[in-house]
Motif scaffolding. Structure first.
Motif, mmCIF file in Angstrom:
data_model
loop_
_atom_site.group_PDB
_atom_site.id
_atom_site.type_symbol
_atom_site.label_atom_id
_atom_site.label_comp_id
_atom_site.label_asym_id
_atom_site.label_seq_id
_atom_site.Cartn_x
_atom_site.Cartn_y
_atom_site.Cartn_z
ATOM 1 N N LEU A 1 29.854 37.176 40.999
ATOM 2 C CA LEU A 1 30.914 38.256 41.172
ATOM 3 C C LEU A 1 30.262 39.465 40.537
ATOM 4 C CD1 LEU A 1 34.147 36.012 40.239
ATOM 5 C CD2 LEU A 1 33.391 37.009 42.431
ATOM 6 N N TYR A 2 29.802 39.495 39.475
ATOM 7 C CA TYR A 2 29.423 40.861 38.681
ATOM 8 C C TYR A 2 28.291 41.511 39.413
ATOM 9 C CZ TYR A 2 25.509 37.761 36.660
ATOM 10 O OH TYR A 2 24.563 37.185 36.548
ATOM 11 N N GLU A 3 27.662 40.803 40.502
ATOM 12 C CA GLU A 3 26.885 41.630 41.353
ATOM 13 C C GLU A 3 27.446 42.292 42.519
ATOM 14 O OE1 GLU A 3 22.908 39.235 42.049
ATOM 15 O OE2 GLU A 3 24.157 37.676 41.619
ATOM 16 N N GLN A 4 28.659 42.350 42.658
ATOM 17 C CA GLN A 4 29.145 42.907 43.890
ATOM 18 C C GLN A 4 29.802 44.312 44.095
ATOM 19 O OE1 GLN A 4 31.206 39.924 46.140
ATOM 20 N NE2 GLN A 4 30.466 38.082 44.638
ATOM 21 N N THR A 5 29.897 44.883 44.855
ATOM 22 C CA THR A 5 30.835 46.173 45.128
ATOM 23 C C THR A 5 32.174 46.164 45.163
ATOM 24 O OG1 THR A 5 30.488 45.974 47.385
ATOM 25 C CG2 THR A 5 28.462 47.017 46.390
ATOM 26 N N ILE A 6 32.777 47.259 44.970
ATOM 27 C CA ILE A 6 34.014 47.462 45.211
ATOM 28 C C ILE A 6 34.691 46.774 46.512
ATOM 29 C CG2 ILE A 6 36.437 48.937 45.143
ATOM 30 C CD1 ILE A 6 34.714 50.938 43.445
ATOM 31 N N GLY B 1 42.975 45.452 40.738
ATOM 32 C CA GLY B 1 42.214 44.238 40.275
ATOM 33 C C GLY B 1 40.642 44.338 40.123
ATOM 34 N N ILE B 2 40.275 45.752 40.294
ATOM 35 C CA ILE B 2 38.600 46.080 40.286
ATOM 36 C C ILE B 2 38.358 46.337 38.580
ATOM 37 C CG2 ILE B 2 36.843 47.278 40.953
ATOM 38 C CD1 ILE B 2 37.758 45.817 43.400
ATOM 39 N N PRO B 3 37.404 45.576 38.314
ATOM 40 C CA PRO B 3 36.954 46.124 36.795
ATOM 41 C C PRO B 3 36.179 47.246 36.480
ATOM 42 C CG PRO B 3 36.531 43.586 37.295
ATOM 43 C CD PRO B 3 36.796 44.519 38.561
ATOM 44 N N VAL B 4 36.480 48.233 36.055
ATOM 45 C CA VAL B 4 35.831 49.485 35.864
ATOM 46 C C VAL B 4 35.301 49.888 34.238
ATOM 47 C CG1 VAL B 4 36.540 50.530 38.080
ATOM 48 C CG2 VAL B 4 37.616 50.810 35.816
ATOM 49 N N ALA B 5 34.575 50.728 33.994
ATOM 50 C CA ALA B 5 34.543 50.972 32.834
ATOM 51 C C ALA B 5 34.453 52.973 32.768
ATOM 52 C CB ALA B 5 33.172 50.493 31.989
ATOM 53 N N LEU B 6 34.655 53.450 31.573
ATOM 54 C CA LEU B 6 34.812 54.861 31.651
ATOM 55 C C LEU B 6 33.643 55.286 30.730
ATOM 56 C CD1 LEU B 6 38.576 55.430 31.625
ATOM 57 C CD2 LEU B 6 37.084 55.663 33.765
ATOM 58 N N LYS B 7 33.110 56.486 30.977
ATOM 59 C CA LYS B 7 32.323 57.037 29.919
ATOM 60 C C LYS B 7 33.402 57.554 28.612
ATOM 61 C CE LYS B 7 29.320 61.404 29.512
ATOM 62 N NZ LYS B 7 28.999 62.638 30.270
ATOM 63 N N ASP B 8 32.982 57.451 27.503
ATOM 64 C CA ASP B 8 33.915 57.502 26.384
ATOM 65 C C ASP B 8 34.563 59.200 26.241
ATOM 66 O OD1 ASP B 8 35.651 56.349 24.803
ATOM 67 O OD2 ASP B 8 34.233 56.338 23.001
ATOM 68 N N ILE B 9 34.380 59.868 27.144
ATOM 69 C CA ILE B 9 34.678 61.228 27.336
ATOM 70 C C ILE B 9 35.965 61.443 27.781
ATOM 71 C CG2 ILE B 9 33.734 61.894 29.289
ATOM 72 C CD1 ILE B 9 32.673 64.419 28.004
ATOM 73 N N SER C 1 40.153 35.858 42.183
ATOM 74 C CA SER C 1 41.399 36.648 41.584
ATOM 75 C C SER C 1 40.867 37.656 40.651
ATOM 76 C CB SER C 1 42.152 35.468 40.701
ATOM 77 O OG SER C 1 41.377 35.130 39.541
ATOM 78 N N SER C 2 41.740 38.655 40.250
ATOM 79 C CA SER C 2 41.345 39.612 39.388
ATOM 80 C C SER C 2 40.870 39.006 38.027
ATOM 81 C CB SER C 2 42.029 40.860 39.143
ATOM 82 O OG SER C 2 41.809 41.616 38.287
ATOM 83 N N VAL C 3 41.202 37.993 37.573
ATOM 84 C CA VAL C 3 41.017 37.368 36.338
ATOM 85 C C VAL C 3 39.725 36.846 36.361
ATOM 86 C CG1 VAL C 3 41.792 35.729 34.743
ATOM 87 C CG2 VAL C 3 43.378 37.069 35.423
ATOM 88 N N GLU C 4 39.499 36.229 37.507
ATOM 89 C CA GLU C 4 38.288 35.723 37.554
ATOM 90 C C GLU C 4 36.942 36.585 37.617
ATOM 91 O OE1 GLU C 4 38.129 31.772 40.571
ATOM 92 O OE2 GLU C 4 39.390 33.409 41.050
ATOM 93 N N ILE C 5 37.294 37.682 38.258
ATOM 94 C CA ILE C 5 36.437 38.716 38.405
ATOM 95 C C ILE C 5 35.949 39.437 37.107
ATOM 96 C CG2 ILE C 5 35.641 41.038 39.549
ATOM 97 C CD1 ILE C 5 37.456 40.194 41.945
#
Lengths: 95, 485
Positions: free
Chosen positions: B3-8, B72-80, B21-25
């Motif tokens: 799952l972690y290799e895939q795109t939005i 349900g898509i897991p993202v991350a943000l620059k800490d700015i 599920s989003s929980v699995e992703i």
């Protein structure tokens, strides 16, 4: 243009920075090199060129002058290093 | 495929079809972060518990038939980016314990669609740097080779994509800080036109240059994410009120018949041979796809770095005046009065590069030097902008390298700030002119490091750079190459 340690101390004071001696020495040399580099801009004749402060041409952005809710005391003070009721607390300013 | 290799766009289809599920992703990414981040250091903060709660809420939302592109898509943000209730440090000791009181607009728009926040990403302190080495939380390492930098300042945002720790991330770009790390880490990074995305809730570095943009695995995801975050925001008076096009529809238009300019000042002696080769191959690919090339000139290119380091530092010295140890941020324990409290707090809280830029900017704005440095730089900025206006009269796009070399080694340029600044020569002019640009994977160097291709478009011409980037991506396989971790 060269910059000396006396000027570094003056600029640090304007910037409200208290630099250690080693920082002053390091920054003097580094700023001198950077300022020598930016001198290249003087090769360009910019007479009659107007300065650009902002890349997108825009008029002022106005909104209606009306009161809207703000974030409130609790949230505004939540990150304060020191506070007293609804105020930020600082060392005495008047002797 | 994990799952972690895939795109939005892959994951979205599976979420909608209830195959996953989003929980699995989200768990797949959280496990990936746990196993890889000790050697990469892309994350400053991981918001594990909240991420799982938000993923469960997204699953409920999808079950009720409400599925937006980011639900349900897991993202991350620059800490700015300010994130309400979550620590936001800007990679500075100054904001070590700062909990943001509200959300940045770009993030608020993603959150309202049900995007799941995995955490906050490492960067150069206050976005000042090209290598992600200027962080109070230690350097981020390039997942392709951990001896090398991931680029900066959005180094964590690029490394997290390359290490497959998030589906997509947001970065900010003031002089190349999205495009250069995207190039060094083999992902897609888009710097929109100044004013296209709201800067509200983004910790300010140089306000006339800062812009928010997506960093993703492929061009389709960049188009999809830009569509969510772009648009006018009354809370940012510099955000422009013009309609947001359907960027996904633009992807399919192809490059046939487009005229692409090659600025001769960007193809110089001293360009790394691997970078030169990647550019030559990219040009050949575009020719086959039916694009036409012409040489153009951007005669003031060589003055861009000097111009930038006067304007950006001047704006920074003013923006960073807000950190005084009174209302938020670090406060020195010992002081002899209010002014001394401010001086001690700032000196303890800021790292060396931040102090250096505040000093330079204060000097450029100070009495006696203001006209010679600051106004002079603003005038040269006009000339640089005119170069692009002139070039875009005869071409639709420009194609250039993103950086003169692949990622350099950690520690290689830290002793000489000027050398570090000069590594941004191909990205800085774009911010000064306010136009848009994208970095797309376009090769791998002999020593195994990614090389990016930069496409530049007219103001609000994101559709044309996306469409050209998409065609290149479909014709090549560079975006499918993965760092071995």
């Amino acid at each position: 243009m060269s910059i000396n340690q006396h000027e570094i101390e003056h600029v640090a004071k304007l910037a409200r920075l208290s630099l250690r001696d080693d920082e002053k020495q390091l920054f003097t040399g580094q700023m001198e090199a950077i300022l020598a580099y930016v001198e290249t801009l003087n090769e360009l004749n910019t007479d009659g060129i107007s300065p650009t402060s902002h890349a997108v041409p825009m008029e002022n952005a106005f909104r209606p002058d009306c009161v809207t809710p703000s974030i409130g005391h609790d949230r505004a003070l939540a990150n304060a290093p020191d506070k007293n009721e609804t105020y930020f607390r600082v060392p005495p300013v008047i002797e | 495929m994990e799952l972690y290799e895939q795109t939005i766009h892959d994951l979205q289809g599976q979420l909608q079809a209830r195959q996953v599920s989003s929980v699995e992703i989200t768990n797949s990414f959280l496990n990936r972060i746990e196993s890889t981040d000790p050697s990469i250091n892309a994350f400053i903060t991981v918001t594990k518990e909240q991420a799982l709660l938000d993923a469960a809420a997204a699953d409920q939302r999808i079950a009720s038939g409400d599925c937006s592109p980011l639900t349900g898509i897991p993202v991350a943000l620059k800490d700015i980016f300010l994130t309400e209730g979550v620590r936001t440090t800007c990679a500075s000791k100054m904001l070590d314990n700062f909990i943001a009181p509200y959300d940045a607009t770009a993030w608020a728009r993603m959150k309202s669609q049900g995007a799941v926040l995995l955490g906050k990403l490492n960067q150069d302190e206050f976005a000042m740097g090209s290598s992600c080495e200027n962080s109070a939380f230690g350097p981020t390492r390039n997942p392709w080779n951990r001896e090398h930098i991931p680029g900066g300042s959005s180094g964590g945002s690029a490394a997290a994509i390359a290490a497959q720790q998030a589906v997509a991330t947001l970065g900010t770009d003031t002089g190349g800080s999205i495009r250069q790390p995207a190039s060094h880490c083999g992902c897609v990074g888009l710097k929109p036109t100044y004013g296209r995305v709201s800067r509200y809730g983004v910790i300010a570095y140089a306000s006339s240059l800062d812009q928010v943009g997506p960093m993703t695995r492929d061009v389709t995801d960049a188009a999809l994410l830009l569509r969510v975050i772009a648009g006018h925001d009354p809370k940012d008076s510099t955000s422009v009120d013009c309609p947001v096009p359907d960027y996904m529809a633009a992807l399919k238009q192809g490059v046939k018949g487009l005229k692409i300019g090659l600025p001769k000042e960007y193809f110089i002696e001293g360009l790394d041979p691997d970078v030169q080769r990647a550019m030559d191959q990219a040009i050949a690919v575009y020719r086959q796809l039916g694009a036409e090339f012409v040489e153009v000139s951007l005669p003031h290119t060589n003055y861009a770095v000097a111009t930038y380091y006067l304007i950006a530092t001047a704006e920074a010295s003013s923006n960073l005046a807000r950190y005084e140890g009174v209302r938020f941020g670090h406060r020195a324990k010992e002081s002899s009065g209010l002014i001394d409290l401010m001086m001690q707090s700032r000196s303890e809280g800021f790292g060396a590069e931040v102090k250096r830029r505040i000093m330079l900017g204060t000097y450029a704005l100070s009495s006696g030097y203001y006209d010679a440095y600051y106004i002079k730089a603003q005038k040269v900025r006009t000339l640089i902008q005119q170069d692009f206006i002139e070039a875009f009269k005869s071409v639709d796009l420009l194609l250039t390298p993103v950086a003169p070399t692949p990622a350099f080694k950690i520690g290689e340029k830290t002793a000489d700030p000027l050398q570090m600044y000069l590594s941004d020569i191909f990205t800085i002019p774009v911010n000064l002119a306010g136009i848009c640009g994208i970095s797309v994977p376009a090769g791998i160097s002999a020593n195994g490091l990614p090389i990016g291709l930069q496409l530049l478009g007219r103001p609000f011409g994101e559709e044309s750079i996306l469409r050209a980037a998409f065609d290149f991506e479909q014709a090549t396989q560079w975006h499918t190459k993965k760092a071995a971790l």
